[in-house]
Write an enzyme that holds these catalytic residues in place. Sequence first.
Site, PDB file in Angstrom:
ATOM      1  CD  GLU A 116      -4.681   7.621  10.100  1.00 53.37           C
ATOM      2  OE1 GLU A 116      -4.170   8.702  10.463  1.00 53.37           O
ATOM      3  OE2 GLU A 116      -4.325   6.521  10.571  1.00 53.37           O
TER       4      GLU A 116
ATOM      5  NE  ARG B 111      -3.196   2.577   2.790  1.00 54.52           N
ATOM      6  CZ  ARG B 111      -3.133   3.378   3.855  1.00 54.52           C
ATOM      7  NH1 ARG B 111      -2.499   3.019   4.952  1.00 54.52           N
ATOM      8  NH2 ARG B 111      -3.720   4.554   3.836  1.00 54.52           N
TER       9      ARG B 111
ATOM     10  CG  HIS C 242      -0.990   8.905   3.618  1.00 54.92           C
ATOM     11  ND1 HIS C 242      -1.129   7.563   3.856  1.00 54.92           N
ATOM     12  CD2 HIS C 242      -0.593   9.444   4.795  1.00 54.92           C
ATOM     13  CE1 HIS C 242      -0.821   7.287   5.116  1.00 54.92           C
ATOM     14  NE2 HIS C 242      -0.487   8.410   5.718  1.00 54.92           N
TER      15      HIS C 242
ATOM     16  CG  ASN D  48      -4.821   3.362   8.996  1.00 56.95           C
ATOM     17  OD1 ASN D  48      -4.925   2.374   8.265  1.00 56.95           O
ATOM     18  ND2 ASN D  48      -4.458   4.549   8.539  1.00 56.95           N
TER      19      ASN D  48
ATOM     20  CE1 TYR E  77       0.478   2.465  13.606  1.00 60.82           C
ATOM     21  CE2 TYR E  77      -1.521   3.609  12.940  1.00 60.82           C
ATOM     22  CZ  TYR E  77      -0.272   3.099  12.638  1.00 60.82           C
ATOM     23  OH  TYR E  77       0.226   3.213  11.371  1.00 60.82           O
TER      24      TYR E  77
ATOM     25  CD  GLU F  33      -1.334   3.964   8.240  1.00 61.06           C
ATOM     26  OE1 GLU F  33      -1.017   4.369   9.374  1.00 61.06           O
ATOM     27  OE2 GLU F  33      -1.557   4.715   7.284  1.00 61.06           O
TER      28      GLU F  33
HETATM   29  C1  FCB Z   1      -1.024   7.137  10.884  1.00 62.42           C
HETATM   30  C2  FCB Z   1      -0.613   7.677   9.534  1.00 62.42           C
HETATM   31  C3  FCB Z   1       0.715   7.164   9.045  1.00 62.42           C
HETATM   32  C4  FCB Z   1       1.714   7.071  10.165  1.00 62.42           C
HETATM   33  C5  FCB Z   1       1.147   6.324  11.338  1.00 62.42           C
HETATM   34  C6  FCB Z   1       2.115   6.141  12.477  1.00 62.42           C
HETATM   35  O1  FCB Z   1      -1.908   8.036  11.477  1.00 62.42           O
HETATM   36  O2  FCB Z   1      -1.588   7.375   8.572  1.00 62.42           O
HETATM   37  O3  FCB Z   1       1.143   8.004   7.998  1.00 62.42           O
HETATM   38  O4  FCB Z   1       2.151   8.327  10.499  1.00 62.42           O
HETATM   39  O5  FCB Z   1       0.006   6.967  11.804  1.00 62.42           O
END
Ligand code: FCB
Length: 453
Positions: free
Chosen positions: A167, A78, A122, A299, A301, A360
């Site tokens: 995002e 990607r 992006h 995405n 985290y 992500e």
């Molecule tokens: C996300 C972004 C990516 C990167 C990660 C850590 O929010 O999409 O570009 O910065 O965080």
Amino acid sequence: MANKILFPENFLWGAATASYQIEGSWNKHGKGESIWDRFVHTPGNILNNDTGDVANDHYRLWKKDIGLMKRIGLQAYRFSVSWPRILPAGRGKVNQKGLDFYSRLVNGLLEAGITPFITLYHWDLPQALEDEGGWTVRSTAEAFADYANVVSRALGDRVRSWITHNEPAVAAWLGYEMGVHAPGHRDLSKATRVAHHLLLSHGQAVPVIRRNSPNAEVGITLNIGWNVPASNSAADMKLTRENDGKWFRWFADPLYGRGYPSDITKYFTELGGLPNGFDFVQAGDMDVVAAPTDFIGLNYYSRNLHRSNAPDNDPQIDFQHPKTPEYWTEMGWENYPEGLTGVLARVYFHYGPRKLYITENGASYSTPPDENGNVPDELRINYLRTHFAAMHRAIQAGVPLAGYFVWSLLDNFEWSFGYSQRFGIVWVDYETQKRILKDSAKWYKGVIKKNGF
Ligand code: FCB
């Protein structure tokens, strides 16, 4: 190790990057200036005043980077296209050299047996469009649809997976309300317009891409955290709902035909974020925004624990993990894999997307090469392994998750944090542009090979 974990046949294993974070060559071969170029060249915006001027020099080293992907055994990649590399003034004249770059990249990936996933936006808006008001004005949405047309016409015969935006919440709130991302505005009433124009541009681009790229799958990527209140108090729950609503539902609800959520409309109104109501929404817009898509990209985290400072608040009952590297990545984000199961189930069972990708997920750990030239990033392996198990639980619960992209293929320019945060499964020496597969990349290679672990 517990039982073996196997993923469904055809599950796609990939890695992700973004144009501004890796390409460099910011003013080469006719590329126009982006809002990120402008933002980083303003001292004080980025840690250490780092810039993406050179970054990973991927614009020149892309062949080597495809070589790395092959070594890891990636099945999908990607990446994002830099709008001002294609349309230096944002609209109008096409920069053929820019288009050629991505065309060669796509061919190289296909020759290597790697499926390209393109993200059209992006965050690197052409500065020329920002000068006309950027995403606060409606004409930028139209310019985006034209840009989507140019790119999908050129690459749509070979690229079958398209993501309109990455995002939009981060682009809107961090870029136009909080001022920490380009273009650095601090005005919620601008940011709410921006959010709408981002969503509108997505909806306008979907049919354009479908026309140019028959049989393509088209979707959008949203960021989502696992939001939980620190206690059962009304204050903590309210805070949690507001946060989740602002960062996720404000985007997901309109995309799935539910309109803007009323509780957050009220919240934004109280904060002065909608001074003229929805004057920026025109008749028919919400139907355009809700254009049917083939997948949603998420995405994920971390989790976010919400604690209100109301003086009479209840005692806190939910606590975060101890502050050890196993549980806390260097971004200060909690390692909370259970949240990944949660967000996948929530999004699927609540909104009913046809399928989902994790576009992500990953961890920032700065583990450097050792004296033998290995990068023993056990902490990242631990993060990935536990998140893979969490994904697997969601699949078992019935979530049609079709693939996973680790963030990131390479250490790269982490926005306002500059080069201080390393998310790559490949180490990058920014002085020499040498790349080293970290232990996590070698471990990931095994997972891909076995389709599990
Ligand atoms: C996300 C972004 C990516 C990167 C990660 C850590 O929010 O999409 O570009 O910065 O965080």
